[in-house]
Design a protein around this motif. Structure first.
Motif, PDB file in Angstrom:
ATOM      1  N   VAL A 123       0.846  -1.199   0.000  1.00 25.83           N
ATOM      2  CA  VAL A 123       0.000   0.000   0.000  1.00 25.83           C
ATOM      3  C   VAL A 123       0.879   1.246   0.000  1.00 25.83           C
ATOM      4  N   LEU A 124       0.655   2.107  -0.992  1.00 26.33           N
ATOM      5  CA  LEU A 124       1.281   3.430  -1.015  1.00 26.33           C
ATOM      6  C   LEU A 124       0.237   4.452  -0.592  1.00 26.33           C
ATOM      7  N   ILE A 125       0.643   5.441   0.157  1.00 23.36           N
ATOM      8  CA  ILE A 125      -0.280   6.485   0.595  1.00 23.36           C
ATOM      9  C   ILE A 125      -0.410   7.519  -0.513  1.00 23.36           C
ATOM     10  N   GLU A 126      -1.649   7.775  -0.923  1.00 21.44           N
ATOM     11  CA  GLU A 126      -1.855   8.822  -1.923  1.00 21.44           C
ATOM     12  C   GLU A 126      -1.796  10.178  -1.242  1.00 21.44           C
ATOM     13  N   CYS A 127      -0.991  11.070  -1.823  1.00 24.35           N
ATOM     14  CA  CYS A 127      -0.788  12.402  -1.268  1.00 24.35           C
ATOM     15  C   CYS A 127      -1.377  13.458  -2.200  1.00 24.35           C
ATOM     16  N   ASP A 128      -2.120  14.376  -1.637  1.00 27.11           N
ATOM     17  CA  ASP A 128      -2.630  15.512  -2.405  1.00 27.11           C
ATOM     18  C   ASP A 128      -1.560  16.599  -2.381  1.00 27.11           C
ATOM     19  N   THR A 129      -0.889  16.769  -3.507  1.00 28.76           N
ATOM     20  CA  THR A 129       0.209  17.736  -3.566  1.00 28.76           C
ATOM     21  C   THR A 129      -0.157  18.964  -4.396  1.00 28.76           C
ATOM     22  N   GLY A 130      -1.462  19.224  -4.491  1.00 25.11           N
ATOM     23  CA  GLY A 130      -1.919  20.398  -5.215  1.00 25.11           C
ATOM     24  C   GLY A 130      -2.952  20.107  -6.273  1.00 25.11           C
ATOM     25  N   GLY A 131      -3.214  18.829  -6.526  1.00 28.26           N
ATOM     26  CA  GLY A 131      -4.176  18.466  -7.556  1.00 28.26           C
ATOM     27  C   GLY A 131      -5.622  18.571  -7.113  1.00 28.26           C
ATOM     28  N   GLY A 132      -5.852  18.554  -5.791  1.00 27.58           N
ATOM     29  CA  GLY A 132      -7.211  18.661  -5.285  1.00 27.58           C
ATOM     30  C   GLY A 132      -8.065  17.466  -5.620  1.00 27.58           C
ATOM     31  N   ARG A 133      -7.431  16.307  -5.717  1.00 30.58           N
ATOM     32  CA  ARG A 133      -8.186  15.083  -5.993  1.00 30.58           C
ATOM     33  C   ARG A 133      -8.178  14.247  -4.706  1.00 30.58           C
ATOM     34  N   CYS A 134      -7.946  12.945  -4.823  1.00 26.72           N
ATOM     35  CA  CYS A 134      -7.813  12.120  -3.635  1.00 26.72           C
ATOM     36  C   CYS A 134      -6.483  12.418  -2.949  1.00 26.72           C
TER      37      CYS A 134
END
Length: 368
Positions: free
Chosen positions: A145-156
């Motif tokens: 499992v990789l953690i999804e990071c919101d880095t400016g996309g404003g998605r998940c």
């Protein structure tokens, strides 16, 4: 091209037709351009020391995925459980699924996949981590499992470094799953912002004793820019195999690097300034992606496809020096190649102006 020829040999369906007799609308793929795109991007990843994990949602083809692996890709990216199943059935054994997976049936299929292939997924909540872990334990498997990071996309994704570190710690302590790193899909032009968020998250993970083995980023629009890549170890891009009007407009690709066109026939000229083609929303998609019109007519670049019905495209030809006539066959560069692929059962492969055969779209419609 030898390796590609061998891969396509068993996949291409022979045809008793030529380009001149092919029924329209039909999607054409210039195999030489597409393969050159793959080679060029793999070389860039090699030069940067990045693992290339191409996204198959653009081509949805086992043969093309195999070619990407043959050229040096570390594995592939898929967007759905269905896509993952198709690629695993085709013999691909390193998959990264980049959407949160929930639901009893999907999770059972995910567990079954993890028993037969190396599988990684993403999560941005405890609920998803727990669901994936339960599925893995039920299947007697381990899922990365990789953690999804919101880095400016404003998605998940999570944006707070402390929350990301806490989730990394939780994943590391949960049976059935293992922590694989961080994943993001930055907004176009926001790689510097993405870098800051990722570096803060990496530091926060290290502070609680968690190493971050993989930092996976992606996106075709900025794929040729070095900006913000410092923390990234892996890159996911998909559209680059064919390229499209959106990437052409963004400056990511040239017209000569666009491998996909939709072949259409002019079926009506009801007025001097309007032409109708037999390709509508079921062939070109209704995606605009900020562009004016629904594609570029290569033979008449001044034309504007201003409206799509399901089976017809309406074209304003008032600015054209030479206007298309009824019966003319034209090539349209679509706005968004990924969606066009999923609208057809097969794509027609051409080389040097000759029709080589039809390539099935293996993962078409496999959204579940």
């Amino acid at each position: 091209m030898t390796g590609l020829s061998e891969l396509l040999h068993d996949e291409l369906q022979p045809l008793q037709r030529t380009l001149d007799t092919l029924e329209t609308p039909a999607v054409l793929i210039d195999v030489d351009i597409a393969d050159a795109n793959l080679v060029r991007w793999q070389q860039r990843c090699d030069d940067l020391g990045l693992a290339n994990r191409p996204h198959i949602k653009t081509h949805r083809s086992v043969a093309w995925a195999m070619r990407q692996l043959q050229l040096g890709a570390s594995g592939i990216t898929v967007q759905t459980v269905g896509e993952a199943e198709v690629m695993a059935d085709g013999g691909i054994d390193d998959l990264f699924l980049t959407t949160n997976v929930l639901g009893t049936a999907k999770l059972a299929r995910l567990g079954a996949l993890a028993r037969r292939t190396k599988l990684a997924v993403v999560a941005d909540s405890d609920a998803v981590v727990d669901a994936v872990a339960d599925a893995a334990r039920e299947a007697g498997a381990t899922i990365t499992v990789l953690i999804e990071c919101d880095t400016g996309g404003g998605r998940c994704g999570l944006a707070d470094a402390a929350a990301i570190a806490a989730m990394a710690k939780r994943i590391s302590a949960t049976s059935g799953v293992q922590f694989g790193g961080l994943m993001t899909y930055p907004a176009a032009g926001k790689r510097k912002q993405s870098q800051k968020v990722l570096e803060a998250a990496i530091d926060a993970c290290k502070a609680v004793g968690i190493a971050v083995p993989v930092v996976s980023s992606g996106g075709s629009p900025d794929m040729w820019s070095d900006e913000g890549l410092a923390p990234v170890t892996e890159y996911r891009a998909g559209t680059y195999i064919y390229n499209d009007r959106a990437l052409l407009n963004h400056g990511t690709a040239t017209l000569e690097q666009c491998a996909m066109t939709v072949l259409a026939t002019v079926v009506s000229r009801p007025t001097a300034d309007r032409a109708i083609i037999d390709a509508g929303s079921k062939a070109l998609t209704s995606d605009l992606l900020g562009l004016d019109g629904y594609g570029m007519v290569l033979e008449h670049p001044e034309a504007r496809i201003y409206q799509l019905n399901e089976e017809h495209g309406l074209i304003d030809i008032s600015a054209c020096a030479t206007k298309p006539e009824v019966g003319d066959r034209i090539h349209v560069l679509p706005n968004h190649t990924c969606v066009v692929t999923n609208l057809f059962d097969r794509l027609y492969v051409v080389s040097g102006g000759a029709l080589l055969g039809a390539l099935p779209v293996d993962a078409r419609g496999r959204s579940g």
